[in-house]
Design an enzyme around this catalytic site. Structure first.
Site, short mmCIF file in Angstrom:
data_model
loop_
_atom_site.label_atom_id
_atom_site.label_comp_id
_atom_site.label_asym_id
_atom_site.label_seq_id
_atom_site.Cartn_x
_atom_site.Cartn_y
_atom_site.Cartn_z
N CYS A 1 22.96 -1.03 -13.95
CA CYS A 1 22.22 -2.17 -14.50
C CYS A 1 21.03 -2.58 -13.65
O CYS A 1 20.34 -3.54 -13.98
CB CYS A 1 23.15 -3.36 -14.67
SG CYS A 1 23.90 -3.94 -13.11
N GLN A 2 20.76 -1.90 -12.54
CA GLN A 2 19.69 -2.35 -11.65
C GLN A 2 18.34 -2.53 -12.34
O GLN A 2 17.62 -3.48 -12.04
CB GLN A 2 19.55 -1.39 -10.46
CG GLN A 2 20.62 -1.54 -9.40
CD GLN A 2 21.91 -0.83 -9.77
OE1 GLN A 2 21.98 -0.19 -10.82
NE2 GLN A 2 22.92 -0.93 -8.94
#
Length: 356
Positions: A84-85
């Protein structure tokens, strides 16, 4: 009394150390395997989940791979949390469109379309909902005949002792489905105290002799002075001027209040990140002891069981890699709620079909 076999068999994509699998298992779902490119997750996943770990890039996984793992299970679940960065609110407007994490949700969609499992669940940061890749993911699910629901879920309502919001998606080929509602009210939220309040004290730079994960990073002399002046729930504004960091004296840094700060005993913790054992990286100071939280405390605040293993016996856990694994994990309490909801959904659909 023997436990009834689960009607659901899951494969966990981007499984990490097994936070999602652990919660699904706690709910009663069978986990057949986890898949992740990070080989450091192999021991924690297999030791805690008791299922096979495949150290593979999801882009190399085919429908044949997944079908061989499910091996005839009637209700198949494909679960996962794509990295999800690129969508994280911590990126503060950075252009992340070039990063390798963007296409991985599309890879998840590819595997769904090629295997058509009866159930799908996905967990990610809420901001992903505004991305084109998520909108396309939804479109493909519906095109392939899935009922779909998704929402932003607030962790404390699901028993997580942490102020964390995550987007949860569920999809089913069996019938209409809903993301579970968290049932807890604020007066019943788990807190920092309920999660870690009974752990033995350790000093800055100390490791507890009976639990190598219960270890605190050593603070510098100036940070020892800073944490000694910090109040639970306060900010660096509580410090005398000479202790304040140069960046916080400038107007551009004056709004960054949730760093170099202590947690509060009787509230959920802040979001546990991959830097959660660093005092300067967030509100990661212990509420009472003059030190950052330990790796074990970070794991407990993330909702892992107290006996969860993150490194092989005899190998001393290291702060950076272990905290990264903890911070990237799906919180097991949220995953357990999802798993219970999926099991109820399958039973309801089965009963409805038998009644026809």
């Amino acid at each position: 009394m023997s436990r009834r076999p689960s009607p659901i068999a899951g494969v966990d994509l981007f499984c990490g150390v097994g936070g999602l699998s652990a919660g699904l298992q706690q709910a009663g779902i069978t986990i057949n395997a986890g898949i992740d490119i990070d080989e450091t997750c192999s021991y924690p996943f297999e030791a805690n989940i008791g299922a096979s770990f495949l150290a593979r890039d999801v882009r190399e996984i085919s429908a044949e791979h997944l079908n061989s793992i499910w091996a005839g299970n009637k209700v198949r679940l494909l679960a996962g949390c794509a990295p999800c960065q690129p969508f994280s609110s911590y990126r503060r407007g950075v252009d992340t469109s070039h990063e390798s994490g963007w296409p991985l949700l599309a890879e998840f969609g590819r595997l769904i379309a090629s295997t058509l499992p009866e159930l799908v669940t996905m967990e990610n940061v809420p901001r992903i909902a505004k991305s084109e890749v998520f909108i396309e993911f939804l479109r493909k699910l519906r095109t392939n005949g899935y009922w779909v629901d998704w929402k932003s879920c607030y962790g404390p309502r699901y028993g997580l002792p942490q102020h964390r919001r995550r987007l949860v998606l569920v999809a089913s080929k069996l019938g209409p489905i809903k993301v579970p509602e968290g049932s807890l009210e604020p007066e019943d939220f788990a807190t920092v105290r309920t999660a870690i309040g009974d752990l033995p004290s350790v000093a800055s730079g100390e490791r507890h002799e009976l639990d190598p994960l219960h270890a605190s990073r050593r603070l510098s002399d100036i940070n020892m002075k800073r944490i000694a002046m910090s109040k639970p729930g306060g900010t660096w504004e509580d410090w005398p001027e000479e202790l304040r960091a140069e960046c916080h004296r400038r107007s551009s840094g004056s709004t960054f209040k949730n760093v170099y700060a202590r947690m509060s005993w009787d509230d959920p913790s802040p979001t546990i990140t991959t830097l959660a054992t660093n005092f300067g990286a967030g509100r990661f100071g212990h509420p009472e002891q003059d030190r950052p939280i330990t790796m074990r405390e970070a794991a407990l605040l993330q909702g892992f069981p107290r006996d969860y293993l993150f490194s092989k016996p005899g190998r001393m856990p290291q702060f950076a890699p272990v905290t990264r694994l903890i911070g990237n994990a799906v919180p097991p309490p949220l995953a357990k709620s999802i798993g219970s909801s999926l099991l109820n959904h399958v039973h309801e659909c089965s009963s409805r079909n038998q009644g026809k």
